[in-house]
Design a protein around this motif. Sequence first.
Motif, mmCIF file in Angstrom:
data_model
loop_
_atom_site.group_PDB
_atom_site.id
_atom_site.type_symbol
_atom_site.label_atom_id
_atom_site.label_comp_id
_atom_site.label_asym_id
_atom_site.label_seq_id
_atom_site.Cartn_x
_atom_site.Cartn_y
_atom_site.Cartn_z
ATOM 1 N N VAL A 196 26.667 40.763 43.114
ATOM 2 C CA VAL A 196 27.249 40.537 41.748
ATOM 3 C C VAL A 196 26.492 39.337 41.189
ATOM 4 O O VAL A 196 25.628 38.749 41.677
ATOM 5 C CB VAL A 196 28.808 40.276 42.179
ATOM 6 N N ASP A 197 26.939 39.412 39.667
ATOM 7 C CA ASP A 197 26.505 38.410 39.142
ATOM 8 C C ASP A 197 24.968 38.539 39.090
ATOM 9 O O ASP A 197 24.138 37.488 39.226
ATOM 10 C CB ASP A 197 26.670 36.941 39.470
ATOM 11 N N GLY A 250 37.824 50.547 42.527
ATOM 12 C CA GLY A 250 37.678 51.746 41.625
ATOM 13 C C GLY A 250 38.349 52.840 42.152
ATOM 14 O O GLY A 250 38.849 53.514 41.444
ATOM 15 N N ARG A 251 38.491 53.007 43.376
ATOM 16 C CA ARG A 251 39.070 54.081 43.923
ATOM 17 C C ARG A 251 40.610 54.119 43.817
ATOM 18 O O ARG A 251 41.417 55.102 43.996
ATOM 19 C CB ARG A 251 38.980 54.321 45.464
ATOM 20 N N GLY A 277 26.974 47.707 45.249
ATOM 21 C CA GLY A 277 27.972 46.785 46.116
ATOM 22 C C GLY A 277 27.277 45.314 46.635
ATOM 23 O O GLY A 277 28.010 44.515 46.985
ATOM 24 N N ASN A 330 32.781 38.905 41.439
ATOM 25 C CA ASN A 330 31.970 37.877 40.687
ATOM 26 C C ASN A 330 32.566 36.499 40.195
ATOM 27 O O ASN A 330 33.775 36.501 40.120
ATOM 28 C CB ASN A 330 31.248 38.428 39.586
ATOM 29 N N LYS A 333 33.291 54.209 43.585
ATOM 30 C CA LYS A 333 34.451 54.216 44.254
ATOM 31 C C LYS A 333 35.465 55.127 43.409
ATOM 32 O O LYS A 333 36.239 55.784 43.680
ATOM 33 C CB LYS A 333 35.123 53.154 44.683
ATOM 34 N N ASN A 344 29.648 49.627 42.082
ATOM 35 C CA ASN A 344 30.256 49.660 43.142
ATOM 36 C C ASN A 344 31.930 50.376 42.785
ATOM 37 O O ASN A 344 32.316 51.086 43.212
ATOM 38 C CB ASN A 344 30.688 48.264 43.765
ATOM 39 N N ILE A 345 32.078 49.771 41.371
ATOM 40 C CA ILE A 345 33.312 50.362 40.933
ATOM 41 C C ILE A 345 33.020 51.615 40.305
ATOM 42 O O ILE A 345 34.000 52.651 40.560
ATOM 43 C CB ILE A 345 34.078 49.609 39.682
ATOM 44 N N MET A 346 32.246 52.107 39.868
ATOM 45 C CA MET A 346 31.730 53.295 39.352
ATOM 46 C C MET A 346 31.796 54.304 40.539
ATOM 47 O O MET A 346 32.192 55.623 40.482
ATOM 48 C CB MET A 346 30.471 53.559 38.481
ATOM 49 N N PHE A 363 28.415 44.733 40.926
ATOM 50 C CA PHE A 363 30.007 45.077 40.626
ATOM 51 C C PHE A 363 30.151 46.493 39.793
ATOM 52 O O PHE A 363 31.136 47.238 40.402
ATOM 53 C CB PHE A 363 30.061 43.868 39.637
ATOM 54 N N THR A 364 29.581 46.741 38.798
ATOM 55 C CA THR A 364 29.968 47.867 38.010
ATOM 56 C C THR A 364 29.317 49.012 38.782
ATOM 57 O O THR A 364 30.266 49.967 38.891
ATOM 58 C CB THR A 364 28.960 47.708 36.668
ATOM 59 N N THR A 418 32.104 46.807 32.528
ATOM 60 C CA THR A 418 32.626 47.804 33.387
ATOM 61 C C THR A 418 33.581 48.927 32.789
ATOM 62 O O THR A 418 33.371 49.924 33.323
ATOM 63 C CB THR A 418 33.150 46.842 34.383
ATOM 64 N N ASN A 426 38.198 45.184 40.976
ATOM 65 C CA ASN A 426 37.337 44.360 41.764
ATOM 66 C C ASN A 426 36.475 45.168 42.928
ATOM 67 O O ASN A 426 37.034 46.346 42.970
ATOM 68 C CB ASN A 426 38.022 43.048 42.321
ATOM 69 N N ILE A 427 35.365 44.581 43.485
ATOM 70 C CA ILE A 427 34.854 45.394 44.694
ATOM 71 C C ILE A 427 35.452 45.296 45.971
ATOM 72 O O ILE A 427 34.865 45.591 46.905
ATOM 73 C CB ILE A 427 33.358 45.031 44.585
ATOM 74 N N MET A 476 33.028 52.825 33.240
ATOM 75 C CA MET A 476 33.896 53.407 33.954
ATOM 76 C C MET A 476 34.639 54.751 32.935
ATOM 77 O O MET A 476 34.802 55.754 33.504
ATOM 78 C CB MET A 476 35.283 52.884 34.596
ATOM 79 N N PHE A 507 32.185 57.525 32.355
ATOM 80 C CA PHE A 507 32.046 58.136 33.185
ATOM 81 C C PHE A 507 33.001 59.013 33.569
ATOM 82 O O PHE A 507 32.761 60.364 34.011
ATOM 83 C CB PHE A 507 31.636 57.248 34.626
#
Lengths: 324, 324
Positions: free
Chosen positions: B140-141, A206-207, B137, A182, B229, B225-227, B222-223, A223, A173-174, A227, A230
């Motif tokens: 979302v959606d 993500g971290r 970030g 979401n 971090k 932010n995750i990438m 969403f994607t 996602t 999640n963010i 990831m 990447f």
Amino acid sequence: MGGDKAPAVVVDGAVQALAAAPGKLAVILVGAEDVLRRELDRYDLADLNLHVVNAPEVIGMDEAPAVAVKTKRQSSIHIGLGAHKEGRADAFVSAGNTGAVMAASLFILGRLPGVLRPTVPGFFPTTESFTVVLDVGANVDSKPEHLVQFAQMGKIYVEKVLHRENPAVALLNIGEEPGKGNEAVKMAYEILQQMPGLRFVGNIEGRDVMNHAADVIVCDGFTGNIMLKFGESVVAVLPKLLGAEMQAQRLGREDVETIQRVLAGVVRRFNYEEFGGSPLLGVDGNVLIAHGSSSARAIEQAILRAAEVVEQGVTASIADSFGA
Amino acid sequence: MGGDKAPAVVVDGAVQALAAAPGKLAVILVGAEDVLRRELDRYDLADLNLHVVNAPEVIGMDEAPAVAVKTKRQSSIHIGLGAHKEGRADAFVSAGNTGAVMAASLFILGRLPGVLRPTVPGFFPTTESFTVVLDVGANVDSKPEHLVQFAQMGKIYVEKVLHRENPAVALLNIGEEPGKGNEAVKMAYEILQQMPGLRFVGNIEGRDVMNHAADVIVCDGFTGNIMLKFGESVVAVLPKLLGAEMQAQRLGREDVETIQRVLAGVVRRFNYEEFGGSPLLGVDGNVLIAHGSSSARAIEQAILRAAEVVEQGVTASIADSFGA
């Protein structure tokens, strides 16, 4: 016939797998028989439990799965999955067109009762060992109930094949707080939190992936796929960046060699070859998908992993869990 | 008052920014006046164009933005944005609670006419230089029309502030072929492909980000932010993994130091400090969001970047583009 370096490395990988588990395995190579026989000329087959089944057609890596699966019924993917369906093989392994393998698996083997969408996990190295992220590409636009099933299937895989008891399951999640993310993720959180028998540790960011915040990490395939790719590219780019920096700092040959040796040790941890391919979880059978650029070592590991999936009864466990 | 090391590093960063652009800038520090004055005791203020505006309240890094923005009207975020709104400052910079900065910016400054959702870009190092990914970030959606607007705002930012003419714009996806991805991305592709004045290069995958496949990369927050971090964590984990490997290989002190020097050079490329904070694009004003763990150097860069956003007329360009 699948993968960028097929069929040579696939044949080599099969022979290596047989050597690694002597007396425990039989491998059926499915593909253009004349081509495979030529590759096998390199080996003494007398003591190897290795068989060839002819499949005259090949689905290319770039073919549209939906079309190829409908039209090429004599492809190695169709004939191999057919052999599995009929019980002549206990599992099916392919480094071929992933979309075609998934589509054909759904078409030929079908979903297990109760499973909404089969899922492909990806493996991410962590500071401790590695963690399992699912889904990484089979599914986009996942609904909350899909995410919840990914969690359940991931837990079974990690318990059975990686032998980790009561694995920690997290939602990617963010933000960590409940209510973040979401709509699909927010609703999945609510369901996972109340699910008996599942050690849900909440949201992670993500971290947290590489810090091994959980054994099973759940996300939408969109996602997860981004990831995963990447992450692979960071590892691929790293030697280039280090090389440029070594040049800029005018390092001597010995220093360069020392650094390359250390880097090789680190990159090994990120090596997809050691993860042995990803299972397609939720279909009524045992299917392992190997990386398209698989080496012989990667094929070997995928075959051994497939044998483990069979031995540990992963598919039966998922069937039990969802059929109940 | 914002950021993990505030207010000391914020004060230091402001002083450094003034030194870096002598005679070109004035900085207003907004926060608890007594605390700020104590920090300023460390400097000789005679020649510095530095001012203090008192804001007795602080919105904490972990406070829920929606609540904090409604209740703490005397916070440094409110008073700083108010000063910008009234024209007493040309831009607002904060390393504080990102959600609160965004919510308060929307509340106090409002969206530019025609903008559906403001967006925050993230900066990713590439083999060439760096690329801009948005959103990372704030959203979302995202609907297709949101993704399209992210592309337009990203293009303007890259042209105006990074001085890259006619930048390549791509859509982050799970495959390169048109028709890949989730519903939002598929529809965004159709719209972007037909958009005049935008050099749309199509879909790219996660593995293409670091290879600089595009100057502007569009995705849901969403994607993104995750990438972002996940990428930061790979860089954070790298020294640990190299350290463990150096120990395993029993390297001598000199070799370790050489490797650390090379690694420092590589990690510098990934250093968020040099990117100078992320603009909040699409609001009716100039807002720069610095990393929560900003150093003085990062604050300095964020202030200088904010000045550039003002000078280059980024906000007016977005207003022109969307109001037309």
